[in-house]
Enzyme design. Structure first.
Site, mmCIF file in Angstrom:
data_model
loop_
_atom_site.group_PDB
_atom_site.id
_atom_site.type_symbol
_atom_site.label_atom_id
_atom_site.label_comp_id
_atom_site.label_asym_id
_atom_site.label_seq_id
_atom_site.Cartn_x
_atom_site.Cartn_y
_atom_site.Cartn_z
ATOM 1 N N ASP A 174 4.245 10.779 -0.924
ATOM 2 C CA ASP A 174 3.662 11.268 -2.172
ATOM 3 C C ASP A 174 2.157 11.031 -2.119
ATOM 4 O O ASP A 174 1.667 9.991 -2.557
ATOM 5 C CB ASP A 174 4.301 10.551 -3.366
ATOM 6 N N HIS A 175 1.447 11.983 -1.551
ATOM 7 C CA HIS A 175 0.005 11.849 -1.326
ATOM 8 C C HIS A 175 -0.767 12.953 -2.041
ATOM 9 O O HIS A 175 -0.231 14.039 -2.289
ATOM 10 C CB HIS A 175 -0.307 11.937 0.168
ATOM 11 N N SER A 223 4.790 -6.349 1.173
ATOM 12 C CA SER A 223 4.159 -6.627 2.461
ATOM 13 C C SER A 223 4.006 -8.108 2.756
ATOM 14 O O SER A 223 3.622 -8.467 3.867
ATOM 15 C CB SER A 223 2.775 -5.966 2.509
ATOM 16 N N GLY A 224 4.280 -8.971 1.780
ATOM 17 C CA GLY A 224 4.083 -10.385 2.013
ATOM 18 C C GLY A 224 4.756 -11.229 0.951
ATOM 19 O O GLY A 224 5.451 -10.725 0.057
ATOM 20 N N ASN A 264 -5.457 8.295 -2.025
ATOM 21 C CA ASN A 264 -4.830 9.157 -3.020
ATOM 22 C C ASN A 264 -5.231 8.810 -4.446
ATOM 23 O O ASN A 264 -5.322 9.692 -5.300
ATOM 24 C CB ASN A 264 -3.310 9.043 -2.903
ATOM 25 N N SER A 316 2.042 -0.034 -4.364
ATOM 26 C CA SER A 316 0.756 -0.298 -5.002
ATOM 27 C C SER A 316 -0.324 0.701 -4.633
ATOM 28 O O SER A 316 -1.438 0.627 -5.151
ATOM 29 C CB SER A 316 0.283 -1.719 -4.667
ATOM 30 N N GLY A 317 -0.018 1.643 -3.742
ATOM 31 C CA GLY A 317 -0.903 2.781 -3.536
ATOM 32 C C GLY A 317 -1.917 2.633 -2.422
ATOM 33 O O GLY A 317 -2.069 1.574 -1.810
ATOM 34 N N GLU A 318 -2.617 3.736 -2.173
ATOM 35 C CA GLU A 318 -3.690 3.803 -1.187
ATOM 36 C C GLU A 318 -4.916 4.433 -1.833
ATOM 37 O O GLU A 318 -4.810 5.386 -2.608
ATOM 38 C CB GLU A 318 -3.264 4.645 0.015
#
Length: 328
Positions: A37-38, A173-174, A110, A105-107
């Site tokens: 979803d970008h 991721s952690g 985008n 949490s997104g990039e």
């Protein structure tokens, strides 16, 4: 039993092609399909980025059996969580209960397009936590009034609710994100075959009284082609961004940024990270790291729009048979 999925890569294919590939993947025997979803592709060479929710609505009607996932939607900036809740509920109706909402949490790539800046990762996680809480509230069908740290809802209500509730899978991721999202989400999404992360997720859920076993959904790129040299060239051209890792990739804002960050990545570097060529055993070996780490669901990314039809014609069914024989 390990399930194997196909990735609808919105960054490398147009909307009509994606629907066609979704049908081919179901016919080939894939268990589920995930959609990126970008708003933008990572690299200009990929060349596409249609709206994932519109595509998934069409896919829901064009397919009958496969489960569908967003992999993943960011419900914090480009989309308000109230809108994501409405989209997810509607898609679940169209899919007759086959949909799972994958969130993350997104990039920057985008989310920056709406002019809200780019928060720190800790703040993005806080925003995602509040967004999931809002989505859960709206899924009840009750009128929701919300005034939180990041969002407000004024008399929000979903009028069309599915018979099958929408499950939520969260990308982590952690340790911090595991502790934050294990009590809120139904399933885990992770991008690396990290057994410690998977075990920590299950432990965190048990500690909060959630005894049921969550699904663990992963994804791995492959570049199958009868000609290995062509496969390596295509993977380098379209997927060399993969070498940066999540910590770098989440912060880069443009395709130009990704091009600059990957200008020294060589074709052999890409081939070292992604199985390329016709060797199905090499693909099985790469994928096996995920089920050995406790992943229950593994989605394959076949790189390159131009390679999809030949992949379905020659490789998909024998590859699935080899994966299932090795995993199960």
């Amino acid at each position: 039993m390990t399930r194997f999925g196909y990735t609808l890569m919105t960054e490398q294919s147009g909307p009509k092609e994606l629907v066609r590939y979704a049908v081919s993947a179901e016919d080939a025997g894939f268990d589920f399909e995930v959609s990126s979803d970008h708003y933008s592709p990572w690299l200009a060479a990929q060349g596409h980025s249609p709206n994932a929710w519109t595509v998934l609505g069409a896919v829901a009607h064009a397919t009958e059996r496969v489960e569908l996932f967003t992999y993943v939607t960011c419900p914090t900036m480009r989309y308000h969580p109230a809108i994501v809740a409405q989209q997810a509920a509607t898609l679940q109706i169209l899919a007759d209960g086959r949909f799972t909402l994958g969130v993350g949490s997104g990039e920057n790539l985008n989310e920056h397009v709406v002019g809200m800046g780019w928060p720190t990762v800790a703040r993005r996680h806080d925003m995602l936590r509040e967004a999931i809480q809002i989505i859960r509230e709206l899924f009840t069908g009750e009128v929701v009034d919300w005034k939180g740290e990041y969002y407000e809802i004024d008399s929000g209500r979903l009028w069309d609710l599915p018979d099958v509730p929408v499950a939520i899978a969260a990308a982590v991721s952690g340790e911090r994100s595991v502790d934050m999202f294990a009590p809120l989400a139904d399933h885990l999404i992770a991008v690396e075959p990290n057994r410690d992360l998977v075990d920590a997720w299950h432990d965190a859920r048990r500690a909060t009284g959630l005894a049921e076993q969550a699904r663990v959904i992963g994804q791995i790129p492959i570049c199958w082609d009868p000609d290995r040299d062509k496969a390596v060239e295509r993977a380098h051209d379209q997927f060399r961004w993969f070498a940066g890792g999540w910590a770098v990739n989440s912060d880069l804002p443009t395709t130009a940024g990704f091009a600059g960050a990957t200008q020294f990545v060589r074709p052999e570097d890409t081939a070292g990270a992604i199985p390329c060529g016709p060797d199905l055993d090499a693909i099985v070996e790469a994928v096996s790291k995920y089920w050995e780490a406790g992943f229950t669901d593994i989605a394959l990314v076949q790189i390159g729009d131009e390679a999809q039809e030949l992949f379905f014609k020659e490789a998909a069914e024998p590859l699935l048979a080899a994966l299932r024989a090795a995993a199960n």
